[in-house]
Design an enzyme around this catalytic site. Structure first.
Site, short mmCIF file in Angstrom:
data_model
loop_
_atom_site.label_atom_id
_atom_site.label_comp_id
_atom_site.label_asym_id
_atom_site.label_seq_id
_atom_site.Cartn_x
_atom_site.Cartn_y
_atom_site.Cartn_z
N ASN A 9 -7.37 6.94 -0.98
CA ASN A 9 -6.75 8.26 -1.19
C ASN A 9 -5.83 8.54 0.00
O ASN A 9 -6.29 8.90 1.08
CB ASN A 9 -7.83 9.33 -1.30
N LYS A 11 -3.78 10.90 0.40
CA LYS A 11 -3.56 12.33 0.60
C LYS A 11 -2.06 12.59 0.81
O LYS A 11 -1.22 11.90 0.23
CB LYS A 11 -4.43 12.85 1.74
N HIS A 95 -11.53 16.85 -5.86
CA HIS A 95 -11.69 16.54 -4.43
C HIS A 95 -12.03 17.82 -3.68
O HIS A 95 -11.59 18.92 -4.03
CB HIS A 95 -10.41 15.92 -3.88
N GLU A 97 -11.00 19.07 -1.07
CA GLU A 97 -9.84 19.83 -0.58
C GLU A 97 -9.23 20.66 -1.70
O GLU A 97 -8.71 21.75 -1.46
CB GLU A 97 -8.82 18.86 0.03
N GLU A 167 -18.78 12.85 -1.61
CA GLU A 167 -18.05 13.05 -0.36
C GLU A 167 -18.67 14.23 0.39
O GLU A 167 -18.34 15.39 0.10
CB GLU A 167 -16.57 13.28 -0.61
N GLY A 173 -12.58 13.48 7.37
CA GLY A 173 -11.58 13.74 8.39
C GLY A 173 -12.15 14.18 9.73
O GLY A 173 -11.41 14.54 10.63
N SER A 212 -15.62 9.22 5.26
CA SER A 212 -15.23 8.46 6.46
C SER A 212 -15.82 7.04 6.49
O SER A 212 -16.38 6.61 7.49
CB SER A 212 -15.64 9.22 7.73
#
Length: 254
Positions: A9, A11, A95, A97, A167, A173, A212
């Site tokens: 991904n 992003k 996701h 986000e 996730e 991140g 991660s």
């Protein structure tokens, strides 16, 4: 046997030139892989590059999001049929986000899953808890609610046509990673939750880890019995790192 999937991904990162180089590096390095599926999900403007670079190769093209609508006055949205025209095989849905920054609900995400499947592609459904939720002991309740939200709208059969990515939001991140034992515990819970509705679908369901994963921890994570691959963020922006994770998945598949 569930063939592992390693999906990158990207992003909102990279330039057109960066995308060309990264696609070329991943394509060349993945050519010799056996027993592992590989996909990359670049930003929308670079899907045409992906279509051209990955055509007839072993690396699959994916998209990072999709509209739940098929067409119409939805400025800025992209329909599933449009993604399919560019040769996309995978689409990330839900996701963290998108859930956080765009307030996407489980109902909306379920509709996106249905749209992707109807257009002949395979969704990657993202689920996961925040640090506060984990520290309050709410991980399983949060995961269950996210899964049940999809079940109520789309039914159990939708899980036969998608992959799930767990996730942990606190590990995205941040450089933090769930321990293999922590990740396995949640993956096993997900499989058991689906098995409560359909044992056959649960056993075939591919559950990726999306917090991660890096070359240094990939092998240990992928050795867990219910971890079937990875949804890779930062490490997918470096071809060598991404391919190292792919090789770890190849070794785990044995």
């Amino acid at each position: 046997m569930r063939a592992p999937l390693i999906a990158g991904n990207w992003k909102m990162n990279g330039s057109k030139r960066d995308a060309q180089l990264l696609l070329g590096g991943v394509t060349a390095g993945a050519a010799s892989l056996q027993g592992v599926e590989v996909a990359v999900c670049p930003p929308f403007p670079y899907l045409a590059l992906g279509e051209a670079e990955l055509a007839d190769g072993v690396v699959r093209l994916g998209a990072q999001d999709v509209s739940a609508e098929s067409a119409g006055a939805y400025t800025g949205e992209v329909a599933a049929a449009m993604l399919a025209e560019f040769g996309c095989r995978y689409v990330i849905c839900g996701h963290s986000e998108r859930r956080e920054y765009h307030a996407e609900s489980d109902t909306l995400i379920a509709r996106k899953l249905q749209s992707v499947i109807a257009s002949g592609m395979r969704p990657i459904l993202c689920i996961g808890e925040t640090l506060e939720q984990r520290e309050c002991g709410e991980t399983e309740a949060v995961i269950a609610a996210q899964l049940d939200g999809v079940l109520q709208v789309a039914g159990i059969e939708v899980f036969a046509a998608l992959d799930i990515a767990y996730e942990p939001v606190w590990a995205i991140g941040t450089g933090k990673t769930a321990t293999p034992e922590q990740a396995q515990q949640v993956h096993a819970f997900v499989r058991a939750r689906i098995a409560a509705s359909d044992q056959r679908i649960a056993q075939a369901l591919r559950i990726l880890y999306g917090g991660s994963m890096k070359p240094g921890n990939a092998a240990e994570l992928l050795a867990q019995p219910d971890i079937d691959g990875g949804l890779i963020g930062g490490a997918s922006l470096d071809a060598d790192d991404f391919l190292a994770i792919c090789r770890a998945a190849e070794a785990a598949a044995g």
